[in-house]
Design a protein around this motif. Sequence first.
Motif, PDB file in Angstrom:
ATOM      1  N   TYR A  79     -71.458  -3.590   7.932  1.00 44.99           N
ATOM      2  CA  TYR A  79     -70.959  -2.269   7.457  1.00 44.99           C
ATOM      3  C   TYR A  79     -70.830  -1.242   8.536  1.00 44.99           C
ATOM      4  N   SER A  80     -71.351  -1.445   9.654  1.00 47.93           N
ATOM      5  CA  SER A  80     -71.215  -0.762  10.923  1.00 47.93           C
ATOM      6  C   SER A  80     -71.564  -1.597  12.230  1.00 47.93           C
ATOM      7  N   LEU A  83     -64.942  -0.346  13.204  1.00 46.49           N
ATOM      8  CA  LEU A  83     -65.971   0.188  12.568  1.00 46.49           C
ATOM      9  C   LEU A  83     -66.688  -0.767  11.464  1.00 46.49           C
ATOM     10  N   ARG A 120     -64.903   4.577   3.920  1.00 44.44           N
ATOM     11  CA  ARG A 120     -65.454   4.888   5.309  1.00 44.44           C
ATOM     12  C   ARG A 120     -64.773   4.834   6.446  1.00 44.44           C
ATOM     13  N   PRO A 140     -63.578   6.468  11.592  1.00 47.50           N
ATOM     14  CA  PRO A 140     -64.663   6.523  10.844  1.00 47.50           C
ATOM     15  C   PRO A 140     -64.450   7.892  10.099  1.00 47.50           C
ATOM     16  N   ASN A 157     -69.354   0.731  20.238  1.00 46.21           N
ATOM     17  CA  ASN A 157     -68.209   0.549  19.204  1.00 46.21           C
ATOM     18  C   ASN A 157     -67.184   1.460  19.293  1.00 46.21           C
ATOM     19  N   GLU A 205     -66.548   4.151  16.770  1.00 50.03           N
ATOM     20  CA  GLU A 205     -67.528   5.409  16.930  1.00 50.03           C
ATOM     21  C   GLU A 205     -67.720   6.312  18.210  1.00 50.03           C
TER      22      GLU A 205
END
Length: 422
Positions: free
Chosen positions: A202-203, A210, A253, A260, A397, A400
Amino acid sequence: MVVTSASATETVEAVFRIESARIIAGVARIVRDVGIAEELAQDALVAALERWPESGVPDKPGAWLMATAKHRAIDLVRRKETYARKLAEVGRALEDVAPPPEPAGPDDIDDDLLRLIFTACHPVLSTEARVALTLRLLGGLTTDEIARAFLAPEPTVAQRIVRAKRALAKAGVPFEVPGAADRAGRLSSVLEVIYLIFNEGYSATAGDDLLRPALCEDALRLARVLAGLMPEEPEVHGLAALLELQASRTAARTGPDGEPVLLADQNRHKWNRMLILRGVESLRRAGNGPYSVQAAIAACHARAVRYEDTDWTAIATLYGRLMALTPSPVVELNRAVAVSMAEGPGAGLKLVDALAEGPALKDYHLLPSVRGDLLERLGRGEEARAEFERAAFLTRNARERAMLLERAARAERAAGAARAPE
Protein backbone atom coordinates in the motif's frame (compact mmCIF):
# COMPACT_ATOMS: atom_id res chain seq x y z
CA MET A 1 13.98 -10.50 -29.00
CA VAL A 2 17.38 -9.81 -27.53
CA VAL A 3 17.41 -7.03 -24.96
CA THR A 4 20.18 -5.00 -23.42
CA SER A 5 21.88 -6.31 -20.33
CA ALA A 6 20.66 -3.36 -18.26
CA SER A 7 16.99 -3.68 -19.28
CA ALA A 8 17.06 -7.46 -18.81
CA THR A 9 18.50 -7.03 -15.32
CA GLU A 10 15.78 -4.53 -14.43
CA THR A 11 13.11 -6.90 -15.74
CA VAL A 12 14.52 -9.87 -13.83
CA GLU A 13 14.65 -7.94 -10.58
CA ALA A 14 11.14 -6.53 -11.04
CA VAL A 15 9.63 -9.93 -11.89
CA PHE A 16 11.47 -11.66 -9.07
CA ARG A 17 10.26 -9.11 -6.52
CA ILE A 18 6.68 -9.79 -7.61
CA GLU A 19 6.95 -13.56 -8.00
CA SER A 20 9.48 -14.51 -5.31
CA ALA A 21 6.88 -15.48 -2.70
CA ARG A 22 5.09 -17.86 -5.07
CA ILE A 23 8.39 -19.34 -6.24
CA ILE A 24 9.62 -19.95 -2.68
CA ALA A 25 6.25 -21.40 -1.67
CA GLY A 26 6.10 -23.68 -4.71
CA VAL A 27 9.64 -24.93 -4.19
CA ALA A 28 9.13 -25.38 -0.43
CA ARG A 29 6.35 -27.83 -1.21
CA ILE A 30 9.00 -29.98 -2.93
CA VAL A 31 12.03 -29.61 -0.64
CA ARG A 32 10.10 -29.11 2.64
CA ASP A 33 12.64 -26.53 3.85
CA VAL A 34 11.95 -22.80 3.52
CA GLY A 35 15.63 -21.87 3.80
CA ILE A 36 16.61 -24.18 0.94
CA ALA A 37 13.57 -23.02 -1.03
CA GLU A 38 14.73 -19.42 -0.77
CA GLU A 39 18.22 -20.41 -1.93
CA LEU A 40 16.82 -22.24 -4.95
CA ALA A 41 14.65 -19.25 -5.81
CA GLN A 42 17.78 -17.10 -5.69
CA ASP A 43 19.52 -19.62 -7.97
CA ALA A 44 16.72 -19.18 -10.49
CA LEU A 45 17.21 -15.41 -10.27
CA VAL A 46 20.93 -15.79 -11.02
CA ALA A 47 20.13 -18.06 -13.97
CA ALA A 48 17.77 -15.44 -15.39
CA LEU A 49 20.37 -12.70 -14.96
CA GLU A 50 22.81 -14.86 -16.93
CA ARG A 51 20.48 -15.99 -19.73
CA TRP A 52 17.91 -13.31 -20.41
CA PRO A 53 20.36 -10.67 -21.72
CA GLU A 54 21.32 -13.19 -24.45
CA SER A 55 18.11 -15.11 -25.09
CA GLY A 56 15.64 -12.33 -24.41
CA VAL A 57 12.94 -12.03 -21.75
CA PRO A 58 10.50 -14.97 -22.03
CA ASP A 59 6.81 -14.37 -22.67
CA LYS A 60 5.98 -15.56 -19.14
CA PRO A 61 8.98 -14.55 -17.03
CA GLY A 62 7.36 -15.54 -13.73
CA ALA A 63 6.60 -19.03 -15.04
CA TRP A 64 10.19 -19.32 -16.32
CA LEU A 65 11.58 -18.51 -12.89
CA MET A 66 9.17 -20.93 -11.20
CA ALA A 67 10.02 -23.75 -13.60
CA THR A 68 13.77 -23.17 -13.21
CA ALA A 69 13.55 -23.16 -9.42
CA LYS A 70 11.36 -26.29 -9.38
CA HIS A 71 13.71 -28.15 -11.71
CA ARG A 72 16.62 -27.35 -9.41
CA ALA A 73 14.55 -28.49 -6.45
CA ILE A 74 13.79 -31.78 -8.15
CA ASP A 75 17.46 -32.24 -8.97
CA LEU A 76 18.30 -31.64 -5.32
CA VAL A 77 15.71 -34.18 -4.20
CA ARG A 78 17.09 -36.72 -6.64
CA ARG A 79 20.59 -36.24 -5.35
CA LYS A 80 19.56 -36.61 -1.70
CA GLU A 81 17.16 -39.53 -2.04
CA THR A 82 16.50 -42.27 -4.52
CA TYR A 83 14.44 -40.80 -7.30
CA ALA A 84 11.58 -43.29 -7.25
CA ARG A 85 10.87 -42.99 -3.51
CA LYS A 86 11.04 -39.21 -3.44
CA LEU A 87 8.99 -38.84 -6.59
CA ALA A 88 6.18 -40.80 -4.94
CA GLU A 89 6.46 -38.62 -1.83
CA VAL A 90 6.23 -35.26 -3.54
CA GLY A 91 3.58 -36.51 -5.96
CA ARG A 92 1.70 -33.75 -7.67
CA ALA A 93 4.04 -31.07 -6.34
CA LEU A 94 6.08 -31.77 -9.48
CA GLU A 95 3.14 -30.78 -11.67
CA ASP A 96 2.74 -27.20 -12.80
CA VAL A 97 -0.92 -27.06 -11.79
CA ALA A 98 -2.08 -23.88 -10.08
CA PRO A 99 -3.68 -24.47 -6.67
CA PRO A 100 -7.33 -23.50 -6.23
CA PRO A 101 -7.71 -19.90 -5.00
CA GLU A 102 -10.04 -20.75 -2.14
CA PRO A 103 -10.15 -23.64 0.36
CA ALA A 104 -12.37 -26.57 -0.59
CA GLY A 105 -13.49 -26.93 3.03
CA PRO A 106 -12.71 -25.64 6.53
CA ASP A 107 -9.86 -28.13 6.99
CA ASP A 108 -8.85 -28.62 3.37
CA ILE A 109 -6.77 -25.75 2.04
CA ASP A 110 -4.49 -26.08 -0.96
CA ASP A 111 -2.59 -22.82 -1.06
CA ASP A 112 1.17 -22.74 -1.05
CA LEU A 113 1.39 -19.12 0.09
CA LEU A 114 -0.79 -19.79 3.12
CA ARG A 115 1.22 -22.93 3.88
CA LEU A 116 4.36 -20.81 3.76
CA ILE A 117 2.91 -18.25 6.20
CA PHE A 118 1.84 -20.88 8.72
CA THR A 119 5.19 -22.67 8.41
CA ALA A 120 7.14 -19.47 9.00
CA CYS A 121 4.84 -18.63 11.92
CA HIS A 122 5.54 -21.89 13.75
CA PRO A 123 5.67 -21.61 17.60
CA VAL A 124 9.28 -22.82 17.56
CA LEU A 125 10.15 -19.25 16.54
CA SER A 126 9.80 -16.05 18.52
CA THR A 127 7.08 -13.65 17.37
CA GLU A 128 9.69 -11.21 16.03
CA ALA A 129 11.43 -13.97 14.09
CA ARG A 130 8.15 -15.25 12.64
CA VAL A 131 7.15 -11.87 11.28
CA ALA A 132 10.62 -10.98 9.96
CA LEU A 133 11.03 -14.33 8.20
CA THR A 134 7.61 -14.24 6.57
CA LEU A 135 8.06 -10.67 5.38
CA ARG A 136 11.32 -11.79 3.83
CA LEU A 137 9.86 -14.88 2.18
CA LEU A 138 6.37 -13.68 1.24
CA GLY A 139 6.75 -9.94 1.10
CA GLY A 140 9.96 -10.01 -0.91
CA LEU A 141 11.30 -7.31 1.39
CA THR A 142 15.00 -6.80 1.87
CA THR A 143 16.46 -7.00 5.35
CA ASP A 144 16.83 -3.23 5.34
CA GLU A 145 13.17 -2.71 4.45
CA ILE A 146 12.04 -5.06 7.22
CA ALA A 147 14.29 -3.25 9.69
CA ARG A 148 12.71 0.07 8.72
CA ALA A 149 9.21 -1.38 9.06
CA PHE A 150 10.06 -2.48 12.61
CA LEU A 151 12.16 0.60 13.43
CA ALA A 152 14.88 -1.91 14.39
CA PRO A 153 18.62 -2.14 13.57
CA GLU A 154 19.31 -3.99 10.31
CA PRO A 155 21.87 -6.44 11.83
CA THR A 156 19.32 -7.45 14.46
CA VAL A 157 16.72 -8.27 11.82
CA ALA A 158 19.28 -10.12 9.68
CA GLN A 159 20.18 -12.37 12.60
CA ARG A 160 16.50 -13.05 13.33
CA ILE A 161 15.97 -14.27 9.78
CA VAL A 162 19.06 -16.48 9.68
CA ARG A 163 18.30 -18.04 13.06
CA ALA A 164 14.64 -18.54 12.14
CA LYS A 165 15.48 -20.55 9.02
CA ARG A 166 17.95 -22.66 10.97
CA ALA A 167 15.43 -23.28 13.75
CA LEU A 168 12.74 -24.42 11.31
CA ALA A 169 15.15 -26.80 9.60
CA LYS A 170 16.46 -28.17 12.89
CA ALA A 171 12.95 -28.76 14.23
CA GLY A 172 11.83 -30.42 11.01
CA VAL A 173 8.75 -28.19 10.80
CA PRO A 174 6.37 -29.61 8.15
CA PHE A 175 5.33 -27.42 5.24
CA GLU A 176 1.59 -27.38 5.90
CA VAL A 177 -1.39 -25.49 7.23
CA PRO A 178 -1.85 -26.91 10.75
CA GLY A 179 -5.02 -28.58 11.90
CA ALA A 180 -7.74 -26.49 13.51
CA ALA A 181 -6.50 -27.27 17.03
CA ASP A 182 -3.06 -25.76 16.34
CA ARG A 183 -4.03 -22.76 14.25
CA ALA A 184 -5.00 -20.44 17.11
CA GLY A 185 -1.47 -20.45 18.53
CA ARG A 186 -0.07 -19.07 15.30
CA LEU A 187 -2.95 -16.78 14.40
CA SER A 188 -1.66 -13.48 15.82
CA SER A 189 1.63 -13.82 13.93
CA VAL A 190 -0.16 -14.81 10.73
CA LEU A 191 -2.46 -11.78 11.00
CA GLU A 192 0.46 -9.47 11.66
CA VAL A 193 2.36 -10.81 8.67
CA ILE A 194 -0.59 -10.40 6.29
CA TYR A 195 -1.11 -6.87 7.65
CA LEU A 196 2.52 -5.88 7.16
CA ILE A 197 2.66 -7.37 3.66
CA PHE A 198 -0.38 -5.30 2.71
CA ASN A 199 1.17 -2.19 4.22
CA GLU A 200 4.33 -2.65 2.16
CA GLY A 201 2.20 -2.96 -0.95
CA TYR A 202 0.00 0.00 0.00
CA SER A 203 2.93 2.32 0.70
CA ALA A 204 6.24 0.88 -0.47
CA THR A 205 9.20 1.44 1.84
CA ALA A 206 11.60 1.99 -1.04
CA GLY A 207 11.73 2.12 -4.82
CA ASP A 208 10.30 4.22 -7.62
CA ASP A 209 6.62 3.44 -7.07
CA LEU A 210 4.33 4.37 -4.20
CA LEU A 211 2.31 1.17 -4.57
CA ARG A 212 3.21 -2.50 -5.01
CA PRO A 213 -0.22 -3.81 -6.07
CA ALA A 214 0.83 -7.49 -6.20
CA LEU A 215 1.60 -7.44 -2.47
CA CYS A 216 -1.77 -5.81 -1.69
CA GLU A 217 -3.57 -8.42 -3.79
CA ASP A 218 -1.74 -11.33 -2.15
CA ALA A 219 -2.39 -9.99 1.34
CA LEU A 220 -6.06 -9.33 0.60
CA ARG A 221 -6.52 -12.79 -0.89
CA LEU A 222 -4.80 -14.45 2.07
CA ALA A 223 -6.99 -12.49 4.49
CA ARG A 224 -10.10 -13.70 2.65
CA VAL A 225 -8.86 -17.30 2.65
CA LEU A 226 -8.09 -17.08 6.35
CA ALA A 227 -11.56 -15.68 7.07
CA GLY A 228 -13.02 -18.72 5.33
CA LEU A 229 -10.69 -21.02 7.22
CA MET A 230 -11.39 -19.51 10.66
CA PRO A 231 -14.88 -17.95 10.46
CA GLU A 232 -15.34 -17.82 14.24
CA GLU A 233 -12.30 -15.57 14.84
CA PRO A 234 -13.42 -11.90 15.08
CA GLU A 235 -9.95 -10.46 14.47
CA VAL A 236 -9.62 -12.40 11.22
CA HIS A 237 -12.74 -10.58 10.01
CA GLY A 238 -11.35 -7.34 11.46
CA LEU A 239 -8.20 -7.69 9.36
CA ALA A 240 -10.18 -8.65 6.27
CA ALA A 241 -12.40 -5.59 6.76
CA LEU A 242 -9.39 -3.32 7.20
CA LEU A 243 -7.67 -4.55 4.04
CA GLU A 244 -10.85 -4.40 1.94
CA LEU A 245 -11.49 -0.81 3.03
CA GLN A 246 -7.89 0.30 2.55
CA ALA A 247 -7.64 -1.40 -0.84
CA SER A 248 -10.81 0.42 -1.96
CA ARG A 249 -8.81 3.66 -2.20
CA THR A 250 -5.94 2.31 -4.30
CA ALA A 251 -7.02 3.74 -7.66
CA ALA A 252 -7.30 7.24 -6.18
CA ARG A 253 -3.97 7.25 -4.31
CA THR A 254 -1.78 8.04 -7.31
CA GLY A 255 -2.08 10.46 -10.19
CA PRO A 256 -1.60 9.88 -13.93
CA ASP A 257 2.19 9.75 -13.60
CA GLY A 258 2.24 7.68 -10.41
CA GLU A 259 2.63 10.66 -8.10
CA PRO A 260 1.03 10.34 -4.62
CA VAL A 261 -2.37 11.95 -4.07
CA LEU A 262 -3.11 12.93 -0.47
CA LEU A 263 -6.35 11.76 1.13
CA ALA A 264 -7.78 15.29 1.11
CA ASP A 265 -7.26 15.55 -2.66
CA GLN A 266 -8.42 12.10 -3.73
CA ASN A 267 -11.28 11.69 -6.18
CA ARG A 268 -13.65 9.61 -4.10
CA HIS A 269 -15.57 8.53 -7.17
CA LYS A 270 -12.53 6.34 -7.89
CA TRP A 271 -12.90 4.50 -4.60
CA ASN A 272 -14.01 0.92 -5.21
CA ARG A 273 -17.53 0.64 -3.84
CA MET A 274 -17.55 -3.16 -4.05
CA LEU A 275 -14.49 -3.38 -1.80
CA ILE A 276 -16.08 -0.90 0.61
CA LEU A 277 -19.23 -3.03 0.80
CA ARG A 278 -17.14 -6.15 1.40
CA GLY A 279 -15.21 -4.31 4.10
CA VAL A 280 -18.34 -3.10 5.85
CA GLU A 281 -19.79 -6.63 5.74
CA SER A 282 -16.59 -8.07 7.27
CA LEU A 283 -16.65 -5.32 9.91
CA ARG A 284 -20.04 -6.57 11.09
CA ARG A 285 -18.37 -9.88 11.99
CA ALA A 286 -15.32 -8.24 13.57
CA GLY A 287 -14.65 -7.77 17.26
CA ASN A 288 -12.92 -5.18 19.43
CA GLY A 289 -9.28 -6.04 18.72
CA PRO A 290 -6.64 -3.84 17.08
CA TYR A 291 -7.43 -4.78 13.47
CA SER A 292 -11.14 -4.36 14.08
CA VAL A 293 -10.55 -0.87 15.51
CA GLN A 294 -8.38 0.08 12.53
CA ALA A 295 -11.12 -1.22 10.24
CA ALA A 296 -13.61 1.02 12.07
CA ILE A 297 -11.30 3.97 11.41
CA ALA A 298 -11.10 3.07 7.72
CA ALA A 299 -14.89 2.78 7.65
CA CYS A 300 -15.20 6.36 8.96
CA HIS A 301 -13.21 7.55 5.94
CA ALA A 302 -15.24 5.34 3.58
CA ARG A 303 -18.54 6.75 4.83
CA ALA A 304 -17.49 10.37 4.22
CA VAL A 305 -18.79 11.48 0.82
CA ARG A 306 -16.36 14.42 0.91
CA TYR A 307 -13.14 14.91 2.86
CA GLU A 308 -14.86 17.75 4.73
CA ASP A 309 -17.53 15.30 5.95
CA THR A 310 -15.03 13.08 7.79
CA ASP A 311 -15.90 12.51 11.44
CA TRP A 312 -12.46 13.31 12.85
CA THR A 313 -13.70 13.32 16.44
CA ALA A 314 -14.79 9.70 16.08
CA ILE A 315 -11.49 8.82 14.41
CA ALA A 316 -9.49 10.47 17.19
CA THR A 317 -11.52 8.50 19.76
CA LEU A 318 -10.89 5.26 17.87
CA TYR A 319 -7.16 5.97 17.77
CA GLY A 320 -7.33 6.45 21.53
CA ARG A 321 -8.85 2.98 21.81
CA LEU A 322 -6.14 1.60 19.53
CA MET A 323 -3.46 3.17 21.74
CA ALA A 324 -4.95 1.39 24.74
CA LEU A 325 -4.83 -1.94 22.87
CA THR A 326 -1.46 -1.62 21.12
CA PRO A 327 0.43 1.44 22.34
CA SER A 328 3.04 2.60 19.86
CA PRO A 329 4.51 5.92 18.69
CA VAL A 330 3.17 5.33 15.17
CA VAL A 331 -0.39 4.95 16.46
CA GLU A 332 0.08 8.08 18.56
CA LEU A 333 1.29 9.95 15.47
CA ASN A 334 -1.87 8.96 13.63
CA ARG A 335 -3.94 10.03 16.62
CA ALA A 336 -2.19 13.40 16.54
CA VAL A 337 -3.29 13.87 12.92
CA ALA A 338 -6.90 13.08 13.84
CA VAL A 339 -6.76 15.41 16.85
CA SER A 340 -5.38 18.18 14.63
CA MET A 341 -8.37 17.81 12.32
CA ALA A 342 -10.89 17.63 15.17
CA GLU A 343 -9.43 20.31 17.47
CA GLY A 344 -7.05 22.31 15.29
CA PRO A 345 -3.40 22.06 14.19
CA GLY A 346 -2.10 23.50 17.46
CA ALA A 347 -3.54 20.62 19.47
CA GLY A 348 -2.04 18.11 17.07
CA LEU A 349 1.35 19.83 17.10
CA LYS A 350 1.63 19.45 20.88
CA LEU A 351 1.26 15.68 20.52
CA VAL A 352 3.73 15.51 17.63
CA ASP A 353 6.30 17.61 19.48
CA ALA A 354 6.08 15.21 22.42
CA LEU A 355 6.81 12.32 20.04
CA ALA A 356 9.72 14.23 18.48
CA GLU A 357 11.40 14.45 21.88
CA GLY A 358 11.70 10.65 22.05
CA PRO A 359 14.07 8.42 20.06
CA ALA A 360 11.54 5.95 18.64
CA LEU A 361 10.61 7.94 15.52
CA LYS A 362 13.83 9.88 14.97
CA ASP A 363 14.38 8.23 11.55
CA TYR A 364 10.71 7.81 10.64
CA HIS A 365 9.98 10.14 7.73
CA LEU A 366 6.27 10.54 8.52
CA LEU A 367 7.03 12.33 11.79
CA PRO A 368 8.60 15.42 10.13
CA SER A 369 6.08 15.09 7.29
CA VAL A 370 3.15 15.38 9.72
CA ARG A 371 4.91 18.12 11.67
CA GLY A 372 5.51 20.04 8.44
CA ASP A 373 1.83 19.79 7.53
CA LEU A 374 0.76 21.11 10.94
CA LEU A 375 3.26 23.97 10.83
CA GLU A 376 2.08 24.86 7.32
CA ARG A 377 -1.51 24.96 8.52
CA LEU A 378 -0.40 27.27 11.34
CA GLY A 379 1.23 29.64 8.82
CA ARG A 380 4.80 28.83 9.94
CA GLY A 381 6.13 28.32 6.43
CA GLU A 382 9.88 28.39 7.08
CA GLU A 383 9.64 25.77 9.80
CA ALA A 384 7.33 23.69 7.63
CA ARG A 385 9.82 23.81 4.75
CA ALA A 386 12.60 22.46 6.97
CA GLU A 387 10.38 19.61 8.19
CA PHE A 388 9.33 18.59 4.68
CA GLU A 389 12.95 18.62 3.55
CA ARG A 390 13.94 16.43 6.48
CA ALA A 391 11.11 14.01 5.66
CA ALA A 392 12.28 13.89 2.02
CA PHE A 393 15.79 13.06 3.19
CA LEU A 394 14.56 10.21 5.39
CA THR A 395 12.21 8.47 2.95
CA ARG A 396 13.47 5.71 0.65
CA ASN A 397 10.54 6.02 -1.75
CA ALA A 398 11.21 8.18 -4.78
CA ARG A 399 7.56 9.19 -5.25
CA GLU A 400 7.19 10.29 -1.65
CA ARG A 401 10.49 12.18 -1.83
CA ALA A 402 9.35 14.15 -4.86
CA MET A 403 6.04 15.03 -3.21
CA LEU A 404 7.73 16.13 0.02
CA LEU A 405 10.23 18.32 -1.82
CA GLU A 406 7.36 19.93 -3.72
CA ARG A 407 5.58 20.60 -0.42
CA ALA A 408 8.81 22.11 0.95
CA ALA A 409 9.03 24.42 -2.06
CA ARG A 410 5.38 25.41 -1.66
CA ALA A 411 5.88 26.19 2.04
CA GLU A 412 8.92 28.30 1.17
CA ARG A 413 6.93 30.24 -1.43
CA ALA A 414 4.16 30.86 1.09
CA ALA A 415 6.68 32.03 3.68
CA GLY A 416 8.25 34.38 1.15
CA ALA A 417 4.89 35.85 0.24
CA ALA A 418 4.13 36.42 3.91
CA ARG A 419 7.40 38.30 4.37
CA ALA A 420 6.99 40.45 1.24
CA PRO A 421 6.16 44.13 1.95
CA GLU A 422 2.72 45.27 0.90
